[in-house]
Design a protein around this motif. Structure first.
Motif, PDB file in Angstrom:
ATOM      1  N   UNK A 109      22.502  67.741  70.445  1.00  0.00           N
ATOM      2  CA  UNK A 109      23.828  67.446  69.892  1.00  0.00           C
ATOM      3  C   UNK A 109      23.856  67.650  68.379  1.00  0.00           C
ATOM      4  N   UNK A 110      22.784  67.236  67.713  1.00  0.00           N
ATOM      5  CA  UNK A 110      22.736  67.405  66.258  1.00  0.00           C
ATOM      6  C   UNK A 110      22.601  68.871  65.864  1.00  0.00           C
ATOM      7  N   UNK A 111      22.182  69.728  66.777  1.00  0.00           N
ATOM      8  CA  UNK A 111      22.112  71.161  66.489  1.00  0.00           C
ATOM      9  C   UNK A 111      23.510  71.737  66.282  1.00  0.00           C
ATOM     10  N   UNK A 138      26.020  64.002  62.983  1.00  0.00           N
ATOM     11  CA  UNK A 138      26.779  62.962  63.674  1.00  0.00           C
ATOM     12  C   UNK A 138      26.269  61.577  63.300  1.00  0.00           C
ATOM     13  N   UNK A 139      27.162  60.607  63.399  1.00  0.00           N
ATOM     14  CA  UNK A 139      26.803  59.204  63.196  1.00  0.00           C
ATOM     15  C   UNK A 139      26.307  58.630  64.522  1.00  0.00           C
ATOM     16  N   UNK A 140      25.638  57.493  64.440  1.00  0.00           N
ATOM     17  CA  UNK A 140      25.075  56.842  65.626  1.00  0.00           C
ATOM     18  C   UNK A 140      26.160  56.591  66.676  1.00  0.00           C
ATOM     19  N   UNK A 187      26.227  57.861  70.488  1.00  0.00           N
ATOM     20  CA  UNK A 187      26.207  56.882  71.581  1.00  0.00           C
ATOM     21  C   UNK A 187      27.357  57.118  72.559  1.00  0.00           C
ATOM     22  N   UNK A 188      28.497  57.561  72.077  1.00  0.00           N
ATOM     23  CA  UNK A 188      29.633  57.836  72.972  1.00  0.00           C
ATOM     24  C   UNK A 188      29.338  58.982  73.930  1.00  0.00           C
ATOM     25  N   UNK A 189      28.461  59.883  73.518  1.00  0.00           N
ATOM     26  CA  UNK A 189      28.153  61.068  74.331  1.00  0.00           C
ATOM     27  C   UNK A 189      26.919  60.900  75.213  1.00  0.00           C
ATOM     28  N   UNK A 208      24.251  51.976  71.873  1.00  0.00           N
ATOM     29  CA  UNK A 208      24.170  52.326  70.451  1.00  0.00           C
ATOM     30  C   UNK A 208      22.840  51.884  69.830  1.00  0.00           C
ATOM     31  N   UNK A 209      22.369  50.654  70.123  1.00  0.00           N
ATOM     32  CA  UNK A 209      21.053  50.267  69.588  1.00  0.00           C
ATOM     33  C   UNK A 209      19.929  51.174  70.089  1.00  0.00           C
TER      34      UNK A 209
END
Length: 107
Positions: free
Chosen positions: A24-26, A30-32, A36-38, A43-44
């Motif tokens: 995903x970061x590729x 993105x923020x945490x 987490x939504x994806x 989230x933790x």
């Protein structure tokens, strides 16, 4: 030593969730919460996975207001790529040696 203290990039990438995060970061930083939504984890849990990836040198983060935005660390990924290239070159050299030995044997 817990899994979250591991700093080896290969061990970090062995986990499916961490590979999903890297994938995903590729596409973009993105923020945490976005990650987490994806993903099918909390989230933790995403935060802990990012911590492992950061210690392994595969991601870095920056402050954006009250949140942290994560992105891939090109140097860490390049180091993994270099290691894969070395493995691949050794394998090719081994195959070449076998072919040459068989060719010499057939003469």
């Amino acid at each position: 030593m817990t899994a979250y203290q591991e700093a080896d990039a290969w061990v970090a990438m062995a986990d499916r969730t961490r590979r999903s995060i890297v994938e995903r970061l590729a596409h973009r930083p993105m923020a945490v919460g976005e990650l987490a939504r994806e993903l099918p984890v909390s989230r933790p849990a995403v935060s802990q996975h990012l911590k492992v990836l950061k210690r392994a040198g595969l991601v870095c983060d920056r402050a954006d207001g009250t949140r942290r935005v994560y992105q891939l660390e090109p140097a860490g990924l390049a180091a993994m790529r270099d290691e894969l290239d070395r493995f691949w070159m050794r394998a090719l050299e081994g195959f070449q040696r076998i072919v040459e030995e068989e060719s010499d044997h057939d003469r």
